[in-house]
Design an enzyme around this catalytic site. Structure first.
Site, mmCIF file in Angstrom:
data_model
loop_
_atom_site.group_PDB
_atom_site.id
_atom_site.type_symbol
_atom_site.label_atom_id
_atom_site.label_comp_id
_atom_site.label_asym_id
_atom_site.label_seq_id
_atom_site.Cartn_x
_atom_site.Cartn_y
_atom_site.Cartn_z
ATOM 1 C CE LYS A 22 -1.863 1.605 4.072
ATOM 2 N NZ LYS A 22 -1.597 3.028 4.334
ATOM 3 C CG ASN A 23 2.129 2.758 3.575
ATOM 4 O OD1 ASN A 23 0.969 3.077 3.269
ATOM 5 N ND2 ASN A 23 2.492 2.519 4.822
ATOM 6 N NE ARG A 92 0.315 12.425 6.839
ATOM 7 C CZ ARG A 92 0.589 13.536 7.487
ATOM 8 N NH1 ARG A 92 -0.372 14.279 7.943
ATOM 9 N NH2 ARG A 92 1.838 13.912 7.697
ATOM 10 C CB CYS A 116 -4.867 6.057 10.698
ATOM 11 S SG CYS A 116 -5.250 4.646 9.701
ATOM 12 N NE ARG A 121 -0.305 10.213 10.011
ATOM 13 C CZ ARG A 121 -0.566 9.172 9.247
ATOM 14 N NH1 ARG A 121 -1.725 8.603 9.300
ATOM 15 N NH2 ARG A 121 0.329 8.699 8.418
ATOM 16 C CG ASP A 124 5.822 20.615 10.952
ATOM 17 O OD1 ASP A 124 5.193 19.545 10.856
ATOM 18 O OD2 ASP A 124 6.835 20.739 11.665
ATOM 19 C CG ASP A 305 2.712 1.252 9.566
ATOM 20 O OD1 ASP A 305 2.323 2.180 10.293
ATOM 21 O OD2 ASP A 305 3.075 1.418 8.388
ATOM 22 C CB ILE A 327 6.701 6.557 14.621
ATOM 23 C CG1 ILE A 327 7.917 5.622 14.549
ATOM 24 C CG2 ILE A 327 6.531 7.340 13.308
ATOM 25 C CD1 ILE A 327 9.246 6.272 14.279
ATOM 26 N NE ARG A 398 -7.526 4.225 5.259
ATOM 27 C CZ ARG A 398 -7.004 5.258 5.858
ATOM 28 N NH1 ARG A 398 -7.529 5.696 6.971
ATOM 29 N NH2 ARG A 398 -5.951 5.860 5.361
#
Ligand code: EPU
Length: 417
Positions: A22-23, A92, A116, A121, A124, A305, A327, A398
């Site tokens: 996915k990522n 995201r 999520c 999150r 910046d 994750d 994280i 997702r």
């Protein structure tokens, strides 16, 4: 919103193939906006977030078509029209469209992206970095506007190795004027995959997978075929499912080299692991051993994750463990549900939980609140005695092509309604 039912307590046995990542897929799909011509992304996972991204790309003027598990994308007539708000807010990764649209059109207008609920999150670092590339920003309550007369390379230092910010700088940098140097870049395999795809399209990028990435802007990128790498988090989810439920499984097409941190801990917990280039065979111990301390870290450390899925295993381990999340600041949202299933998990402080392993969990009705927490509840349900119902499984969809089908292939009694 969907419910998954599990009859727990059955050891897993069998073999499955791991889906595409996915990522990796999402930023690569965004990157196709930069290309002149058609791209074919093979092995692209058919999951909700990928469908969101497809919808966003279509709304911007891309022509897309599925051919089995490959998606063809051609940016035919890119215009900065309205993007479907549900798709931007729901995900995201719509944020990677910022760098890609700036590279393609010199401007972008995005609703503030969602995702999520695992932490604040902020964006910046994305904004600060792009400003250094001659991008101007404006905003109102819900929209972010970005524009640039000419994207300009630069020397950008990231204060922390953000995956998304690194990806956005790369996307903006490949067609920018001159050289873009990123110091403190994220080293995650998904960043490497994005660079590999862009290089296949003609981009000049060096150093992907290290802290320093160097991009020399080119005039034009061309269409290419690319195989999306396999999903290390989906593979890790099934490794942990087997640890919790017991049994022996074979994971085919697994990104073995990217899974060291997880497999080390799995061995510490007592599993027998045999690895080949693309396969992992594992035998779970009768009961996993606790691990005194685990903390999440950027790659190649233990991935955030897989932190919630690991909690579900430690909840039934022999002994006590401590898990620290470094994280995201809000990634212990499954704790009340695990406790509801009989786990002894205590939040020590905002970032740390203490787990006293129990012999068994008991089935219960619980609710998925985010993607990986939802997958963790599936793992807890597989090991629990009796029936577990997981509500709001839309979050799990997702990221997993079909978690119930995969686990059924491994002998689990699990189905979704
Ligand atoms: N951060 C900032 N400012 C920024 C950007 C990030 O403070 O401008 C902070 C974040 O709030 C977070 C940390 O930096 O605390 C790391 O965030 P990062 O930018 O690295 O994460 P991301 O790009 O938003 C991706 C994955 C996540 C994965 C993280 C970390 C995608 C679509 N998402 O998120 O995946 O957890 O990297 O590896 O690639 C998931 O798949 O379930 C998932 C959440």
């Amino acid at each position: 919103m969907g419910t998954i039912h599990i009859h727990g307590g059955i050891p897993l046995q069998g073999a499955i193939k791991i889906q595409g990542s996915k990522n990796a897929a999402l930023p690569i799909m965004a990157a196709t906006l930069l290309v002149s011509g058609k791209c074919l992304l093979k092995g692209c996972p058919r999951i909700a977030d990928v469908f969101y991204m497809q919808k966003l790309l279509e709304s911007l003027g891309c022509v897309t078509r599925w051919e089995g598990d490959a998606i063809a994308i051609e940016p035919v007539n890119i215009c900065m029209g309205e993007m479907p708000a549900d798709a931007v807010k729901g995900m995201r990764s719509s944020l990677t469209l910022l760098g890609a649209l700036l590279g393609r059109c010199g401007k972008a207008a995005l609703e503030y992206p969602g995702g999520c609920v695992i932490g604040k999150r902020p964006i910046d670092m994305h904004i600060k970095a792009l400003k250094q590339m001659n991008v101007c920003f404006g905003e109102n309550d819900s929209m972010l506007y970005a524009w640039s007369k000419k994207l300009q390379g630069g020397r950008i230092t990231l204060e922390c190795a953000s995956v998304g910010a690194t990806e956005n700088i790369i996307l903006a940098g490949v067609l920018a004027k001159g050289k873009t140097e990123i110091q403190g870049a994220a080293k995650e395999p998904e960043v490497v995959a994005l660079c590999d795809f862009l290089k296949a399209c003609g981009a000049q990028i060096e150093g992907a997978g290290t802290e320093q990435i160097c991009i020399e802007g080119v005039e034009k990128l061309y269409g290419a075929e690319y195989e999306i790498p396999k999903d290390r988090i989906a593979a890790g989810t099934y490794v942990l499912a087997c640890m919790a439920a017991g049994g022996e499984i074979l994971l085919k097409n697994a990104p073995v080299k990217e899974m060291d941190a997880l497999l080390d801990i799995t061995e510490q917990m007592g599993a027998f692991i045999q690895k080949s280039r693309q396969e992992i065979y594992m035998q779970a111990p009768k009961r996993p051993k606790a691990v005194s301390k685990v903390q999440t870290a950027v790659y190649p450390g233990f991935p955030t994750d897989l932190q919630s899925p690991l909690l579900s295993v430690l909840a039934v381990a022999d002994g006590s463990s401590e898990v620290k999340e470094n994280i995201f600041e809000n990634r212990f949202r499954i704790v009340p549900d695990l406790v509801n299933m009989g786990a002894k998990v205590q939040q020590v402080d905002a970032r740390t939980v203490h787990i006293e392993g129990q012999e068994r969990l008991k089935g219960a009705v619980v609710t998925a609140r985010e993607l990986r927490g939802g997958a963790a509840l599936v793992i807890a349900g597989l090991s629990a005695q009796g029936e577990t119902g997981i509500k709001d499984t839309i979050y799990i969809d997702r990221g997993y092509v079909n978690i119930c089908r995969d686990l059924r292939e491994l002998g689990a009694r699990i189905y979704s309604v």
